[in-house]
Design an enzyme around this catalytic site. Sequence first.
Site, short mmCIF file in Angstrom:
data_model
loop_
_atom_site.label_atom_id
_atom_site.label_comp_id
_atom_site.label_asym_id
_atom_site.label_seq_id
_atom_site.Cartn_x
_atom_site.Cartn_y
_atom_site.Cartn_z
N LYS A 1 0.81 -1.23 0.00
CA LYS A 1 0.00 0.00 0.00
C LYS A 1 0.84 1.27 0.00
O LYS A 1 0.42 2.29 -0.52
CB LYS A 1 -0.98 0.00 1.17
N GLU B 1 -10.95 6.55 4.20
CA GLU B 1 -11.50 5.60 5.15
C GLU B 1 -10.49 4.46 5.32
O GLU B 1 -9.60 4.28 4.51
CB GLU B 1 -12.81 5.01 4.61
N SER C 1 1.86 -9.77 -0.68
CA SER C 1 1.43 -8.37 -0.65
C SER C 1 1.73 -7.69 0.69
O SER C 1 1.87 -6.47 0.75
CB SER C 1 -0.06 -8.26 -0.96
C1 LIG Z 1 -5.17 -4.15 1.48
C2 LIG Z 1 -4.43 -5.41 1.27
C3 LIG Z 1 -4.79 -6.35 0.26
C4 LIG Z 1 -6.00 -6.21 -0.61
O1 LIG Z 1 -6.03 -5.12 -1.45
P1 LIG Z 1 -5.74 -5.18 -3.00
O2 LIG Z 1 -6.06 -3.81 -3.45
O3 LIG Z 1 -6.60 -6.22 -3.63
O4 LIG Z 1 -4.29 -5.51 -3.17
C5 LIG Z 1 -4.01 -7.47 0.12
N1 LIG Z 1 -2.94 -7.70 0.90
C6 LIG Z 1 -2.57 -6.85 1.86
C7 LIG Z 1 -1.38 -7.16 2.69
C8 LIG Z 1 -3.29 -5.67 2.09
O5 LIG Z 1 -2.91 -4.83 3.07
#
Ligand SMILES: *Cc1c(COP(=O)(O)O)cnc(C)c1O
Length: 406
Positions: free
Chosen positions: A94, A116, A383
Amino acid sequence: MKKSLKSLPDETGYFGKYGGQFVPSELKLLLDEVAKAYEVAKADPNFWSEYYYLLKNYAGRPSPLYYAKNLSQKLKGAKIYLKREDLNHTGSHKINHTIGEALLAKRMGKTKLMAETGAGQHGVALATAAALVGLECEIHMGEVDVVRQHSNVVRMQLLGAKVVTVKTGSRCLKDAVDDVLGTFIKNPEGIFLGTGSTVGPHPFPMIVRDFQKIIGEEVRMQILEQERRIPDYLVACVGGGSNAIGLFNEFLDDAQVKMIAVEAGGKNSEPGNHAATLSLGKPGKIHGMFTYLLQDKNGDPLPVESIAAGLDYPGVGPIFSNLKDEGRIICESINDEEALGAFQVLAKTEGIIPAIESSHAVAHAIKIAPKLGPEQIVVVNISGRGDKDIDFIADRLGLSQDNNAN
Ligand SMILES: *Cc1c(COP(=O)(O)O)cnc(C)c1O
């Protein structure tokens, strides 16, 4: 020749049939202002050099592409590589787009970022970018989430953000979204709306994609260096789609690369018990966009359920709705139990504790790898890191202190 999927959206903000701006006219003017400012920023090399500078020297990019030798050997199939977005500052992908949005806001002369947050991951990443770039930050969060995710509330406050508790409706993410939009429309002066994912009305899906596509751009260079060829499979979890398109975008024109979007299968496939929007939803409207949606017969969003707060969304970004209709992605889902299993397997075999969201992608890779040959390459997007999930998972696995004592 058919136009590249990378060139979307069109001038009106559509990815094929999906996207657009389904918002009140006063909000549309504000969105157009953002779209225009972004167009100018996009063409300015100085804008990108600052973005790249901060991602490198502040967020820690490039994130490693790690050959998961132990996991690959255990599964006796394909070679699995992990893209380590978990190692970024604040622990997920993010930060890539929140830094980009903060730079854009500053360039537009805005003084405050507002957004949000559900579990708080997006709020923390945005508050971080605001502190870095020198902007105020205001995060709206449902009262239920404020209690559930107290440590993230404290983090945001330490970073200088104001956290507004939303007490309307079910006091969760959807109510926080409505509250932010309401507050913003009433008094938009000086405010830039931050987005948690590749969702919402145009231009947000496009802007967030452009700031996230660095993930796949790095992967191409890294895999060419390590393997001298591009991957056969890319696997990523999909909530709104930002980490997945971040990985996939660079490879959209490489037809031989198969892309798997892994959604939250939740408890089971009954309506209300999962968040598998692409697999089980139908096109409809939510949060200013036309996209696949889990909906009831009146077109209202269905409740969703997943062990992973970041995947718990009844919609999905319009980019993925279009990629599904184009047949460019394979849509799969992984249920809570499978994600929980993969979370533990990756921790034990590789010493990496993935976010429970990312564990959905890992679980799917664990399913397919044994069916593939040793010359095949699978890249899985990690992610985020799993530190945020350990208390909840300890409860779920019965690893509480009482049990440890005996
Ligand atoms: C917010 C988040 C996601 C999901 O969001 P996407 O926009 O689909 O990537 C996935 N993994 C993590 C670690 C997140 O913080």
